[in-house]
Design a protein around this motif. Structure first.
Motif, mmCIF file in Angstrom:
data_model
loop_
_atom_site.group_PDB
_atom_site.id
_atom_site.type_symbol
_atom_site.label_atom_id
_atom_site.label_comp_id
_atom_site.label_asym_id
_atom_site.label_seq_id
_atom_site.Cartn_x
_atom_site.Cartn_y
_atom_site.Cartn_z
ATOM 1 N N GLN A 56 0.834 -1.207 0.000
ATOM 2 C CA GLN A 56 0.000 0.000 0.000
ATOM 3 C C GLN A 56 0.869 1.258 0.000
ATOM 4 O OE1 GLN A 56 -3.327 0.048 -0.387
ATOM 5 N NE2 GLN A 56 -3.281 -2.192 -0.523
ATOM 6 N N SER A 57 1.957 1.224 0.744
ATOM 7 C CA SER A 57 2.878 2.360 0.804
ATOM 8 C C SER A 57 3.506 2.637 -0.558
ATOM 9 C CB SER A 57 3.959 2.083 1.848
ATOM 10 O OG SER A 57 4.896 3.119 1.872
ATOM 11 N N VAL A 58 3.966 1.583 -1.225
ATOM 12 C CA VAL A 58 4.560 1.743 -2.558
ATOM 13 C C VAL A 58 3.505 2.264 -3.531
ATOM 14 C CG1 VAL A 58 5.579 0.533 -4.538
ATOM 15 C CG2 VAL A 58 6.370 0.012 -2.219
ATOM 16 N N MET A 59 2.305 1.672 -3.488
ATOM 17 C CA MET A 59 1.260 2.095 -4.428
ATOM 18 C C MET A 59 0.872 3.559 -4.232
ATOM 19 S SD MET A 59 -1.161 -1.226 -5.157
ATOM 20 C CE MET A 59 -1.849 -1.343 -3.533
ATOM 21 N N ALA A 60 0.945 4.048 -2.998
ATOM 22 C CA ALA A 60 0.623 5.456 -2.739
ATOM 23 C C ALA A 60 1.642 6.394 -3.388
ATOM 24 C CB ALA A 60 0.557 5.704 -1.236
ATOM 25 N N LEU A 61 2.868 5.926 -3.564
ATOM 26 C CA LEU A 61 3.929 6.750 -4.162
ATOM 27 C C LEU A 61 3.889 6.780 -5.686
ATOM 28 C CD1 LEU A 61 6.945 5.437 -2.047
ATOM 29 C CD2 LEU A 61 5.694 7.572 -1.715
ATOM 30 N N LEU A 62 3.265 5.791 -6.297
ATOM 31 C CA LEU A 62 3.386 5.615 -7.743
ATOM 32 C C LEU A 62 2.881 6.777 -8.590
ATOM 33 C CD1 LEU A 62 2.635 1.801 -8.026
ATOM 34 C CD2 LEU A 62 4.857 2.954 -7.916
ATOM 35 N N PRO A 63 1.714 7.358 -8.320
ATOM 36 C CA PRO A 63 1.283 8.476 -9.183
ATOM 37 C C PRO A 63 2.273 9.638 -9.191
ATOM 38 C CG PRO A 63 -0.558 7.657 -7.893
ATOM 39 C CD PRO A 63 0.680 6.982 -7.350
ATOM 40 N N THR A 64 2.779 10.013 -8.020
ATOM 41 C CA THR A 64 3.749 11.108 -7.945
ATOM 42 C C THR A 64 5.059 10.710 -8.604
ATOM 43 O OG1 THR A 64 2.745 11.918 -5.917
ATOM 44 C CG2 THR A 64 4.996 12.633 -6.372
ATOM 45 N N ARG A 65 5.474 9.488 -8.374
ATOM 46 C CA ARG A 65 6.720 8.984 -8.973
ATOM 47 C C ARG A 65 6.641 9.054 -10.493
ATOM 48 N NH1 ARG A 65 8.454 2.907 -7.583
ATOM 49 N NH2 ARG A 65 8.836 3.797 -5.547
ATOM 50 N N MET A 66 5.522 8.616 -11.048
ATOM 51 C CA MET A 66 5.347 8.642 -12.509
ATOM 52 C C MET A 66 5.333 10.087 -13.017
ATOM 53 S SD MET A 66 4.900 5.448 -13.782
ATOM 54 C CE MET A 66 3.792 5.469 -15.168
ATOM 55 N N ALA A 67 4.608 10.958 -12.326
ATOM 56 C CA ALA A 67 4.525 12.354 -12.749
ATOM 57 C C ALA A 67 5.892 13.023 -12.675
ATOM 58 C CB ALA A 67 3.516 13.099 -11.888
ATOM 59 N N ASP A 68 6.624 12.794 -11.588
ATOM 60 C CA ASP A 68 7.950 13.388 -11.439
ATOM 61 C C ASP A 68 8.920 12.922 -12.523
ATOM 62 O OD1 ASP A 68 7.044 14.732 -9.206
ATOM 63 O OD2 ASP A 68 8.101 13.452 -7.764
ATOM 64 N N ALA A 69 8.734 11.680 -12.993
ATOM 65 C CA ALA A 69 9.596 11.127 -14.037
ATOM 66 C C ALA A 69 9.125 11.540 -15.430
ATOM 67 C CB ALA A 69 9.634 9.602 -13.926
ATOM 68 N N GLY A 70 7.970 12.214 -15.510
ATOM 69 C CA GLY A 70 7.434 12.623 -16.802
ATOM 70 C C GLY A 70 6.844 11.481 -17.595
ATOM 71 N N LEU A 71 6.433 10.421 -16.885
ATOM 72 C CA LEU A 71 5.847 9.261 -17.550
ATOM 73 C C LEU A 71 4.332 9.283 -17.425
ATOM 74 C CD1 LEU A 71 8.258 6.437 -16.314
ATOM 75 C CD2 LEU A 71 8.307 7.648 -18.497
ATOM 76 N N VAL A 72 3.679 8.947 -18.515
ATOM 77 C CA VAL A 72 2.228 8.796 -18.514
ATOM 78 C C VAL A 72 1.959 7.303 -18.534
ATOM 79 C CG1 VAL A 72 0.106 9.261 -19.787
ATOM 80 C CG2 VAL A 72 1.945 10.950 -19.763
ATOM 81 N N PRO A 73 1.225 6.786 -17.549
ATOM 82 C CA PRO A 73 0.967 5.347 -17.526
ATOM 83 C C PRO A 73 0.331 4.864 -18.834
ATOM 84 C CG PRO A 73 0.198 6.374 -15.511
ATOM 85 C CD PRO A 73 0.582 7.478 -16.451
ATOM 86 N N ILE A 74 0.795 3.744 -19.308
ATOM 87 C CA ILE A 74 0.236 3.120 -20.503
ATOM 88 C C ILE A 74 -0.941 2.272 -20.053
ATOM 89 C CG2 ILE A 74 0.645 1.453 -22.348
ATOM 90 C CD1 ILE A 74 3.596 2.273 -22.240
ATOM 91 N N ALA A 75 -2.063 2.455 -20.673
ATOM 92 C CA ALA A 75 -3.243 1.657 -20.317
ATOM 93 C C ALA A 75 -3.011 0.215 -20.720
ATOM 94 C CB ALA A 75 -4.477 2.210 -21.007
ATOM 95 N N GLY A 76 -3.322 -0.663 -19.830
ATOM 96 C CA GLY A 76 -3.161 -2.091 -20.105
ATOM 97 C C GLY A 76 -4.492 -2.793 -20.059
ATOM 98 N N SER A 77 -4.441 -4.064 -19.755
ATOM 99 C CA SER A 77 -5.647 -4.846 -19.608
ATOM 100 C C SER A 77 -6.455 -4.301 -18.439
ATOM 101 C CB SER A 77 -5.315 -6.315 -19.332
ATOM 102 O OG SER A 77 -4.523 -6.820 -20.357
ATOM 103 N N PRO A 78 -7.773 -4.325 -18.542
ATOM 104 C CA PRO A 78 -8.567 -3.846 -17.412
ATOM 105 C C PRO A 78 -8.302 -4.675 -16.173
ATOM 106 C CG PRO A 78 -9.964 -4.385 -19.309
ATOM 107 C CD PRO A 78 -8.557 -4.791 -19.634
ATOM 108 N N LYS A 79 -8.219 -4.000 -15.027
ATOM 109 C CA LYS A 79 -7.986 -4.707 -13.771
ATOM 110 C C LYS A 79 -9.248 -5.466 -13.369
ATOM 111 C CE LYS A 79 -4.670 -1.517 -11.748
ATOM 112 N NZ LYS A 79 -4.393 -0.667 -10.620
ATOM 113 N N ARG A 80 -9.028 -6.647 -12.844
ATOM 114 C CA ARG A 80 -10.145 -7.421 -12.301
ATOM 115 C C ARG A 80 -10.199 -7.169 -10.804
ATOM 116 N NH1 ARG A 80 -7.862 -11.831 -15.714
ATOM 117 N NH2 ARG A 80 -6.772 -12.416 -13.837
ATOM 118 N N ALA A 81 -11.372 -7.117 -10.281
ATOM 119 C CA ALA A 81 -11.533 -6.872 -8.838
ATOM 120 C C ALA A 81 -11.325 -8.115 -8.029
ATOM 121 C CB ALA A 81 -12.907 -6.303 -8.542
#
Length: 67
Positions: free
Chosen positions: A42-67
Protein backbone atom coordinates in the motif's frame (compact mmCIF):
# COMPACT_ATOMS: atom_id res chain seq x y z
CA UNK A 1 -5.01 -8.98 -10.89
CA UNK A 2 -5.60 -8.40 -7.21
CA UNK A 3 -6.63 -5.08 -5.71
CA UNK A 4 -3.22 -5.00 -4.05
CA UNK A 5 -1.26 -4.56 -7.23
CA UNK A 6 -0.81 -1.58 -9.52
CA UNK A 7 -0.02 -3.93 -12.41
CA UNK A 8 -1.93 -3.23 -15.62
CA UNK A 9 -0.22 -6.03 -17.58
CA UNK A 10 2.07 -3.60 -19.45
CA UNK A 11 5.49 -4.75 -18.33
CA UNK A 12 7.99 -2.46 -20.02
CA UNK A 13 10.79 -0.67 -18.18
CA UNK A 14 11.77 2.85 -19.22
CA UNK A 15 15.54 2.71 -19.78
CA UNK A 16 16.02 6.29 -18.56
CA UNK A 17 14.01 6.23 -15.31
CA UNK A 18 14.12 2.45 -14.64
CA UNK A 19 10.38 2.56 -13.93
CA UNK A 20 7.70 0.35 -15.44
CA UNK A 21 5.69 2.29 -18.03
CA UNK A 22 2.52 0.52 -16.89
CA UNK A 23 2.65 0.88 -13.12
CA UNK A 24 5.68 2.95 -12.11
CA UNK A 25 7.36 0.30 -9.99
CA UNK A 26 11.07 -0.45 -10.17
CA UNK A 27 12.36 -3.90 -11.10
CA UNK A 28 13.36 -4.65 -7.49
CA UNK A 29 9.85 -3.72 -6.32
CA UNK A 30 8.26 -5.90 -8.99
CA UNK A 31 10.57 -8.80 -8.13
CA UNK A 32 9.73 -8.79 -4.43
CA UNK A 33 6.09 -7.74 -4.69
CA UNK A 34 4.84 -11.21 -3.79
CA UNK A 35 6.96 -11.19 -0.62
CA UNK A 36 5.82 -7.77 0.58
CA UNK A 37 3.27 -7.47 3.35
CA UNK A 38 0.10 -5.53 2.59
CA UNK A 39 1.17 -2.30 4.37
CA UNK A 40 4.39 -2.15 2.34
CA UNK A 41 2.47 -2.74 -0.90
CA UNK A 42 0.00 0.00 0.00
CA UNK A 43 2.88 2.36 0.80
CA UNK A 44 4.56 1.74 -2.56
CA UNK A 45 1.26 2.09 -4.43
CA UNK A 46 0.62 5.46 -2.74
CA UNK A 47 3.93 6.75 -4.16
CA UNK A 48 3.39 5.62 -7.74
CA UNK A 49 1.28 8.48 -9.18
CA UNK A 50 3.75 11.11 -7.95
CA UNK A 51 6.72 8.98 -8.97
CA UNK A 52 5.35 8.64 -12.51
CA UNK A 53 4.52 12.35 -12.75
CA UNK A 54 7.95 13.39 -11.44
CA UNK A 55 9.60 11.13 -14.04
CA UNK A 56 7.43 12.62 -16.80
CA UNK A 57 5.85 9.26 -17.55
CA UNK A 58 2.23 8.80 -18.51
CA UNK A 59 0.97 5.35 -17.53
CA UNK A 60 0.24 3.12 -20.50
CA UNK A 61 -3.24 1.66 -20.32
CA UNK A 62 -3.16 -2.09 -20.10
CA UNK A 63 -5.65 -4.85 -19.61
CA UNK A 64 -8.57 -3.85 -17.41
CA UNK A 65 -7.99 -4.71 -13.77
CA UNK A 66 -10.14 -7.42 -12.30
CA UNK A 67 -11.53 -6.87 -8.84
Amino acid sequence: MSKETPCVAVCMIDPKTKLCFGCGRTLPEIARWHAMESPERQSVMALLPTRMADAGLVPIAGSPKRA
